[in-house]
Design a protein around this motif. Structure first.
Motif, PDB file in Angstrom:
ATOM      1  N   ARG A 134       0.821  -1.209   0.000  1.00 49.60           N
ATOM      2  CA  ARG A 134       0.000   0.000   0.000  1.00 49.60           C
ATOM      3  C   ARG A 134       0.862   1.269   0.000  1.00 49.60           C
ATOM      4  O   ARG A 134       1.910   1.321   0.637  1.00 49.60           O
ATOM      5  N   MET A 135       0.375   2.271  -0.742  1.00 47.91           N
ATOM      6  CA  MET A 135       0.970   3.596  -0.733  1.00 47.91           C
ATOM      7  C   MET A 135       0.068   4.505   0.098  1.00 47.91           C
ATOM      8  O   MET A 135      -1.088   4.744  -0.275  1.00 47.91           O
ATOM      9  N   TYR A 136       0.573   4.987   1.235  1.00 47.13           N
ATOM     10  CA  TYR A 136      -0.185   5.868   2.114  1.00 47.13           C
ATOM     11  C   TYR A 136       0.228   7.312   1.878  1.00 47.13           C
ATOM     12  O   TYR A 136       1.416   7.612   1.738  1.00 47.13           O
ATOM     13  N   VAL A 163       8.208  13.617   1.033  1.00 49.08           N
ATOM     14  CA  VAL A 163       7.238  14.708   1.103  1.00 49.08           C
ATOM     15  C   VAL A 163       7.105  15.313  -0.286  1.00 49.08           C
ATOM     16  O   VAL A 163       8.104  15.747  -0.883  1.00 49.08           O
ATOM     17  N   VAL A 164       5.875  15.310  -0.806  1.00 48.55           N
ATOM     18  CA  VAL A 164       5.577  15.851  -2.127  1.00 48.55           C
ATOM     19  C   VAL A 164       4.415  16.824  -1.997  1.00 48.55           C
ATOM     20  O   VAL A 164       3.350  16.455  -1.472  1.00 48.55           O
ATOM     21  N   ASP A 165       4.615  18.063  -2.433  1.00 45.16           N
ATOM     22  CA  ASP A 165       3.548  19.074  -2.337  1.00 45.16           C
ATOM     23  C   ASP A 165       2.974  19.166  -0.923  1.00 45.16           C
ATOM     24  O   ASP A 165       1.759  19.293  -0.739  1.00 45.16           O
ATOM     25  N   GLY A 166       3.841  19.068   0.073  1.00 42.76           N
ATOM     26  CA  GLY A 166       3.389  19.204   1.438  1.00 42.76           C
ATOM     27  C   GLY A 166       2.646  18.005   1.988  1.00 42.76           C
ATOM     28  O   GLY A 166       2.004  18.085   3.040  1.00 42.76           O
ATOM     29  N   ARG A 167       2.742  16.869   1.310  1.00 42.97           N
ATOM     30  CA  ARG A 167       2.071  15.651   1.771  1.00 42.97           C
ATOM     31  C   ARG A 167       3.113  14.550   1.949  1.00 42.97           C
ATOM     32  O   ARG A 167       4.025  14.401   1.136  1.00 42.97           O
ATOM     33  N   LEU A 168       2.969  13.790   3.031  1.00 39.86           N
ATOM     34  CA  LEU A 168       3.902  12.714   3.341  1.00 39.86           C
ATOM     35  C   LEU A 168       3.403  11.401   2.750  1.00 39.86           C
ATOM     36  O   LEU A 168       2.258  11.004   2.975  1.00 39.86           O
ATOM     37  N   SER A 191      -5.989  11.056   9.210  1.00 38.82           N
ATOM     38  CA  SER A 191      -6.174   9.819   8.441  1.00 38.82           C
ATOM     39  C   SER A 191      -5.605   9.960   7.031  1.00 38.82           C
ATOM     40  O   SER A 191      -5.771  11.001   6.393  1.00 38.82           O
ATOM     41  N   PRO A 192      -4.958   8.898   6.560  1.00 41.06           N
ATOM     42  CA  PRO A 192      -4.348   8.976   5.222  1.00 41.06           C
ATOM     43  C   PRO A 192      -5.277   8.483   4.118  1.00 41.06           C
ATOM     44  O   PRO A 192      -6.290   7.842   4.379  1.00 41.06           O
ATOM     45  N   GLU A 193      -4.901   8.801   2.919  1.00 36.80           N
ATOM     46  CA  GLU A 193      -5.439   8.134   1.743  1.00 36.80           C
ATOM     47  C   GLU A 193      -4.513   6.969   1.441  1.00 36.80           C
ATOM     48  O   GLU A 193      -3.343   6.982   1.832  1.00 36.80           O
ATOM     49  N   TRP A 194      -4.992   5.951   0.747  1.00 35.70           N
ATOM     50  CA  TRP A 194      -4.100   4.849   0.413  1.00 35.70           C
ATOM     51  C   TRP A 194      -4.487   4.238  -0.925  1.00 35.70           C
ATOM     52  O   TRP A 194      -5.625   4.345  -1.382  1.00 35.70           O
TER      53      TRP A 194
END
Length: 450
Positions: A134-136, A163-168, A191-194
């Motif tokens: 999974r990619m979180y 970190v890409v565009d302020g997202r981990l 909570s993350p997206e995955w």
């Protein structure tokens, strides 16, 4: 992507309609992380701040190469962004890419990048609704700082992410990082997206190491650009066969007129900067030597051999210019490139050479030193690379001496079928040694092409 309702390892599958449609067409979407960082990059990495690094010669070459290599492997780049790579408490410049293509093409592309940039392997995460990994992505509502992310990862016991565009983003493989570690990140960033993926390491193709860029040359070029106040090197625009044909036609139809005021100004500017760039190379310990051997027509078997000479010996052979109004194929005495200039000899003295000699040596070093091959695509990129280390006034002359001549040879009337360039195997196609050379001319060219 979807957002789990409670825990990062939510109990349902996440489906991406675009990736499913692509897979049905024999293509897959993949997330790829790669970095140009190598030990020999340390001097460039010492720039004042990371944003400066992303406008450096090293990064620009890297990003242009990523896209160019993707096209050569039939890869469509859906997203292409700089990122902060995070690994074991350190940050490094990286690229975050979302690509679409066949598995075979994506793997071959990743293997080329790993080989060219001295990485043992590159991680590729194929989007797969039944994938075990999974990619979180954390931080949909928070702009995450790379240093803060490093601290958070350390406290959670997670070795790396980006970190890409302020997202981990964190990749989970074989159940690691585990639920507790991910929950620690979730408490900090929400909570993350995955996305379900199949992650694998693609081992480098060592053949491409022969065309790795030469970092010292990139720094010479960048220092020269900054010293003269030229604008930062920009992304190379996409150029098709139609662009090459337009350039070839313009050069072919142009009239040699070295007395034209605009032509004279451009060649005078080019000559001054070539002379200065030559001196910078000599000051850095490089040497340029005329090729005088009668044993073969070429000093190097291919571009990789030339790069090896530059990289390992800081040495380059160039063809000596023949200047004559009598000899067929010689540079006319009245051509601006026939004038004599003074350059350092590397031993504390100086010598006199035709400007054309100095230019050919400097161009091969300062432009092809990016690891660029000979041939249409390599010459196209070499023109753009050298262009960014010169003032606007010199661009007309540079076009005539590089892109104009090269496109006429590779996309001139002898290599065209109507408005398309002939491909290998088609009737009338000529191998590189069989193509006629363009006449060397100093001429007015439409500004839009230069």
């Amino acid at each position: 992507m979807c957002r789990p309702k409670s825990h990062p390892r939510g109990g349902y599958q996440c489906k991406d309609p675009n990736s499913i449609a692509a897979a049905a067409a024999g293509e897959l979407q993949a997330y790829i992380g790669a970095t140009p960082f190598r030990p020999e990059s340390a001097e460039l990495l010492s720039l004042d701040s990371r944003p400066n690094y992303y406008s450096s010669e090293e990064w620009r070459e890297y990003d242009d190469t990523i896209r160019n290599a993707g096209a050569s492997h039939d890869i469509e780049l859906l997203d292409d962004k700089p990122a902060d790579g995070l690994w074991e408490g350190e940050t490094e410049p990286a690229g975050a890419y979302t690509a679409r293509g066949s598995e075979e093409c994506i793997r071959s592309w990743a293997a080329e990048i790993a080989g060219r940039y001295n990485q043992d392997s590159v991680m590729v995460a194929f989007v797969d609704e039944t994938g075990p990994d999974r990619m979180y992505t954390f931080g949909g509502e928070t702009n995450i700082d790379a240093e803060d992310a490093l601290d958070t990862l350390r406290l959670a016991g997670i070795p790396g992410g980006r970190v890409v565009d302020g997202r981990l983003q964190i990749l989970q493989t074989d159940g690691q990082p585990d639920k507790l570690a991910l929950y620690a990140i979730q408490r900090r960033y929400g909570s993350p997206e995955w996305t379900p993926v199949r992650a694998e390491f693609v081992v480098k193709n060592t053949d491409y190491a022969r065309h790795a860029p030469i970092r010292e040359i990139q720094k010479i070029r960048q220092d020269y650009r900054e010293r003269h106040g030229f604008t930062a090197r920009t992304e190379m625009p996409h150029m098709s066969d139609l662009d090459d044909i337009a350039a070839a036609k313009a050069y072919g139809e142009a009239v040699h007129d070295p007395r034209d005021p605009a032509v004279r100004r451009s060649y005078r500017s080019l000559g001054k900067h070539v002379q200065d760039q030559y001196s910078d190379f000599v000051a850095a310990g490089f040497s340029f030597e005329p090729w005088e051997s009668a044993s073969s027509e070429q000093p190097y078997a291919d571009s990789a051999e030339m790069l090896a000479d530059l990289r390992e010996s800081k040495h380059l052979f160039y063809f000596r210019t023949e200047v004559s109004d009598e000899t067929e194929g010689a540079l006319p005495a009245g051509h601006p490139m026939a004038r004599t200039i003074t350059v350092p000899d590397g031993r504390g003295g100086s010598r006199h050479v035709p400007l054309n000699d100095a230019f050919r040596a400097v161009h091969d070093a300062i432009a092809h030193g990016d690891g660029l091959m000979f041939g249409p695509e390599g010459e196209r990129r070499a023109w753009w690379t050298h262009r960014t280390s010169l003032p606007k006034e010199a661009r007309l002359a540079l076009f005539c001496e590089t892109r104009g001549q090269n496109t006429w040879t590779n996309a001139g009337p002898h290599m065209r079928d109507g408005d398309r360039v002939l491909r290998r195997g088609e009737h009338g196609w000529l191998a590189q040694p069989e193509r006629p050379y363009a006449v060397q001319k100093a001429a007015r060219i439409p500004k839009g092409l230069c």
